[in-house]
Design a protein around this motif. Structure first.
Motif, mmCIF file in Angstrom:
data_model
loop_
_atom_site.group_PDB
_atom_site.id
_atom_site.type_symbol
_atom_site.label_atom_id
_atom_site.label_comp_id
_atom_site.label_asym_id
_atom_site.label_seq_id
_atom_site.Cartn_x
_atom_site.Cartn_y
_atom_site.Cartn_z
ATOM 1 N N ALA A 91 94.739 63.245 21.551
ATOM 2 C CA ALA A 91 95.567 64.107 21.536
ATOM 3 C C ALA A 91 96.406 63.698 22.097
ATOM 4 O O ALA A 91 98.107 63.920 21.385
ATOM 5 N N VAL A 92 96.729 63.209 23.490
ATOM 6 C CA VAL A 92 98.112 62.527 23.940
ATOM 7 C C VAL A 92 98.883 61.261 23.185
ATOM 8 O O VAL A 92 100.191 61.326 22.567
ATOM 9 N N MET A 93 98.419 60.243 22.152
ATOM 10 C CA MET A 93 98.870 59.999 21.250
ATOM 11 C C MET A 93 99.272 60.737 20.004
ATOM 12 O O MET A 93 100.336 60.328 19.578
ATOM 13 N N LEU A 94 98.887 61.401 19.407
ATOM 14 C CA LEU A 94 98.812 62.571 18.536
ATOM 15 C C LEU A 94 100.397 62.945 18.991
ATOM 16 O O LEU A 94 101.213 63.619 17.942
ATOM 17 N N ALA A 95 100.310 63.653 19.805
ATOM 18 C CA ALA A 95 101.681 64.467 20.955
ATOM 19 C C ALA A 95 102.593 63.674 20.331
ATOM 20 O O ALA A 95 104.024 64.013 20.796
ATOM 21 N N LEU A 96 103.144 62.299 21.044
ATOM 22 C CA LEU A 96 103.149 61.438 21.050
ATOM 23 C C LEU A 96 104.080 60.848 19.582
ATOM 24 O O LEU A 96 105.124 59.763 19.695
#
Length: 135
Positions: A91-96
């Motif tokens: 989720a963090v990778m997608l948000a970044l």
């Protein structure tokens, strides 16, 4: 002229599956016709053993499918749990700004690396044992 009376003459081959061809070749020789020999292979004399051999070979394929099926499900379970535990990281990778395709490729690379390490580990363990049992 000598008069011999044989009950049986046995001929062994290195490969049991060429016994039929060998029996045909031996039966077609002039010496076997002159002596009145009847030539029969083990597949004719013991058809039950032939059936057991065929059955055993079919069980090898069944066991092969079962073992690899269990291995496939084990790897799939490991990958699913690994992905499930890293939901927040994904989720963090997608948000970044990471693309979903990049995340999929990351998981696939991880699976390939895990499979490669398992293959090498399995070969290191099993090949010496296989050579030892073969000799």
């Amino acid at each position: 002229m000598l008069n011999f009376q044989w009950d049986e003459i046995a001929v062994a081959t290195a490969d049991p599956w060429v016994a039929d061809d060998t029996a045909v070749r031996l039966g077609s020789t002039q010496a076997s016709r002159d002596l009145g020999l009847e030539v029969a292979s083990w597949t004719e004399l013991n058809p039950v053993i032939l059936d057991f051999v065929v059955l055993t070979e079919s069980f090898y394929y069944i066991i092969f499918v079962i073992v690899f099926g269990i291995a496939i499900f084990g790897v799939a379970n490991t990958m699913l749990m690994s992905t499930y535990e890293r939901r927040r990281e994904i989720a963090v990778m997608l948000a970044l700004g990471a693309r979903p395709r990049a995340i999929v490729w990351t998981v696939l690379y991880e699976a390939a690396a895990m499979g490669g390490v398992a293959l090498i580990f399995g070969l290191v363990i099993s090949l010496p044992l296989m050579f030892w049992w073969n000799v």
